[in-house]
Design an enzyme around this catalytic site. Structure first.
Site, short mmCIF file in Angstrom:
data_model
loop_
_atom_site.label_atom_id
_atom_site.label_comp_id
_atom_site.label_asym_id
_atom_site.label_seq_id
_atom_site.Cartn_x
_atom_site.Cartn_y
_atom_site.Cartn_z
N SER A 106 0.99 -1.15 0.05
CA SER A 106 -0.02 0.02 -0.05
C SER A 106 0.75 1.11 0.02
CB SER A 106 -1.14 0.05 1.19
OG SER A 106 -0.14 -0.38 2.18
N HIS A 127 -3.08 -2.98 -5.78
CA HIS A 127 -3.51 -2.82 -4.27
C HIS A 127 -5.03 -2.80 -4.19
CE1 HIS A 127 -3.76 0.27 -0.75
NE2 HIS A 127 -3.43 -0.76 -0.46
N GLU A 139 -6.06 -0.51 -6.93
CA GLU A 139 -5.36 0.44 -7.51
C GLU A 139 -4.08 -0.21 -8.24
OE1 GLU A 139 -4.76 4.34 -4.81
OE2 GLU A 139 -3.97 2.33 -3.95
N ASN A 177 -4.19 5.99 -0.32
CA ASN A 177 -3.67 6.15 1.13
C ASN A 177 -3.04 7.45 1.31
OD1 ASN A 177 -4.44 3.64 2.28
ND2 ASN A 177 -2.50 2.61 1.80
N1 CAA Z 1 -16.34 -10.76 4.01
C1 CAA Z 1 -15.52 -10.40 4.63
N2 CAA Z 1 -15.84 -9.48 5.74
C2 CAA Z 1 -16.97 -8.98 5.82
C3 CAA Z 1 -17.86 -9.69 4.86
C4 CAA Z 1 -17.53 -10.31 4.01
N3 CAA Z 1 -18.55 -11.04 3.10
N4 CAA Z 1 -19.20 -9.03 5.23
C5 CAA Z 1 -18.96 -8.31 5.99
N5 CAA Z 1 -17.79 -8.07 6.50
C6 CAA Z 1 -17.14 -7.37 7.70
C7 CAA Z 1 -16.91 -6.06 8.31
O1 CAA Z 1 -15.55 -5.64 8.52
C8 CAA Z 1 -17.72 -6.27 9.45
O2 CAA Z 1 -17.22 -7.25 10.70
P1 CAA Z 1 -17.98 -7.70 11.82
O3 CAA Z 1 -19.61 -7.61 11.54
O4 CAA Z 1 -17.58 -9.11 11.92
O5 CAA Z 1 -17.74 -6.95 13.13
C9 CAA Z 1 -18.77 -6.70 9.28
O6 CAA Z 1 -18.32 -7.55 8.38
C10 CAA Z 1 -19.81 -5.65 8.90
O7 CAA Z 1 -20.80 -6.28 8.53
P2 CAA Z 1 -22.22 -5.58 7.53
O8 CAA Z 1 -22.95 -6.83 7.25
O9 CAA Z 1 -22.66 -4.75 8.87
O10 CAA Z 1 -21.15 -4.88 6.65
P3 CAA Z 1 -21.57 -3.87 5.41
O11 CAA Z 1 -22.00 -4.84 4.04
O12 CAA Z 1 -22.85 -2.98 6.06
O13 CAA Z 1 -20.48 -3.01 5.25
C11 CAA Z 1 -18.21 -2.56 4.80
C12 CAA Z 1 -19.29 -3.52 5.60
C13 CAA Z 1 -18.42 -2.56 3.58
C14 CAA Z 1 -16.85 -2.93 5.59
C15 CAA Z 1 -18.43 -0.89 4.99
O14 CAA Z 1 -18.56 -0.68 6.56
C16 CAA Z 1 -17.45 -0.14 4.69
O15 CAA Z 1 -17.45 0.04 3.53
N6 CAA Z 1 -16.54 0.40 5.29
C17 CAA Z 1 -15.35 1.12 5.03
C18 CAA Z 1 -14.39 0.20 4.43
C19 CAA Z 1 -13.06 1.04 3.97
O16 CAA Z 1 -12.86 2.21 4.03
N7 CAA Z 1 -11.98 0.25 3.44
C20 CAA Z 1 -10.84 0.74 3.04
C21 CAA Z 1 -9.60 0.76 3.98
S1 CAA Z 1 -8.43 1.14 3.45
C22 CAA Z 1 -7.35 -0.10 2.76
O17 CAA Z 1 -7.83 -1.23 2.93
C23 CAA Z 1 -6.15 -0.10 2.02
C24 CAA Z 1 -5.03 0.24 2.94
O18 CAA Z 1 -3.71 -0.15 2.13
C25 CAA Z 1 -4.85 0.73 4.23
#
Ligand code: CAA
Length: 281
Positions: A106, A127, A139, A177
């Site tokens: 990343s 990425h 990315e 990022n």
């Molecule tokens: N597989 C894996 N994880 C899953 C999943 C699946 N099929 N379905 C849900 N999750 C995860 C979530 O992380 C969360 O964990 P818990 O319930 O176990 O606590 C949960 O499952 C949320 O479940 P929901 O059914 O409520 O999820 P949702 O469908 O409403 O949305 C989400 C979850 C898509 C993660 C949403 O909250 C979101 O878009 N969050 C922001 C994510 C984001 O910004 N990601 C980028 C991060 S930066 C990065 O990754 C790059 C880097 O280099 C740092």
């Protein structure tokens, strides 16, 4: 992220070999894929037959030699240049010259990683984003030496996964990022300075700005240790204060609060539902 990438490729129809250094890590990865696929089935985003077929396309190994037959190798190990370069050097000796190498880094330089191999033209950045099975973006990062053929093949692969590629230059943090990490680090600074509580900082960005998750919960999802490494690498490249990891983040990582994966970060995941961790600031 490795298991998420493997899952996305298996669901898209690729035969996938997943390699990790330890058997327990492999078992955790396999369990994560099963649970993620089950959630997709429960949400009616995937059929049960597709889940079973995807599982048969995945094989799990701790032997690096098993990757010798792969047309594309995607690496998702910790953000450490020396570690990544050593792995790529070893893979370079084992995989045929036509195999494309891709790093899920990343923040590290694709050009620098590519230079560790004898195939810098067939090396690229792919990425992905957390959680990989749900996030549509990848990315695609061209290093100085990446060939046009490798770039086209990488774009085609991302599209076959059903994901959306964006193209980024080989600058630390790429596009997402570079913008996201200063925001996450600033949320930690706001908490450290007493601007608001964990819950209120997160609710502020969720309810006030329509973000699906607040920054502190997102930090827990990405991993506090991972974000600390990324911040350090970004700071090294840009030398700007906004990329410098705050002391609280360092102390939390030192205390073993790595986020969801360790059971505790800004939230305590041993509680149901998770609640803000009891932190002495
Ligand atoms: N597989 C894996 N994880 C899953 C999943 C699946 N099929 N379905 C849900 N999750 C995860 C979530 O992380 C969360 O964990 P818990 O319930 O176990 O606590 C949960 O499952 C949320 O479940 P929901 O059914 O409520 O999820 P949702 O469908 O409403 O949305 C989400 C979850 C898509 C993660 C949403 O909250 C979101 O878009 N969050 C922001 C994510 C984001 O910004 N990601 C980028 C991060 S930066 C990065 O990754 C790059 C880097 O280099 C740092």
């Amino acid at each position: 992220m490795g298991s998420g990438i493997a899952q996305a490729a298996a669901v898209a129809g690729f035969a996938v070999v997943v390699r990790d250094v330890s058997e327990p890590a492999l078992r955790r990865g396999e369990a994560a894929v099963r649970s993620s696929l089950d959630r997709l089935v429960a949400k009616e985003k995937l059929g049960t037959a597709a889940r079973e077929t995807a599982l048969t396309r995945l094989s799990w190994t701790s032997e690096l030699a098993t990757l010798a037959d792969c047309g594309l190798v995607i690496e998702a190990i910790p953000e450490d240049t020396a570690l990544k370069r050593a792995l790529w050097q070893e893979l370079d000796g084992r995989c045929p010259p036509a195999t494309i190498f891709a790093s899920n880094t990343s923040s590290l330089s694709i050009t620098e990683l590519a230079a560790a191999t004898g195939r810098p033209d067939r090396f690229i950045g792919l990425h992905f984003f957390n959680p990989v099975p749900l996030m549509p973006l990848v990315e695609v990062v061209r290093g100085l030496t990446t060939s046009a053929e490798t770039f086209d093949a990488a774009l085609a692969f991302v599209r076959r996964l059903g994901k959306e590629p964006i193209v980024a230059r080989d600058r630390s943090g790429f596009i997402v990022n570079r913008l996201l990490v200063p925001y996450l680090l600033d949320a930690v600074r706001a908490l450290e300075e007493g601007t608001g509580s964990v819950a209120d900082i997160d609710r502020g960005m969720q309810l006030g700005c329509g973000h699906p998750m607040g920054p502190l919960m997102l930090l827990d999802l990405v991993g506090l240790d991972t974000t600390l490494s990324i911040g350090e690498i970004l700071f090294q490249e840009y030398r700007e204060a906004r990329f410098a990891p705050p002391g609280l983040l360092r102390r939390m990582v030192a205390a073993g609060f790595h986020g969801r994966k360790s059971g505790r970060g800004f939230y305590d995941y041993t509680a149901e539902p998770p609640r803000p961790s009891d932190l002495t600031l």
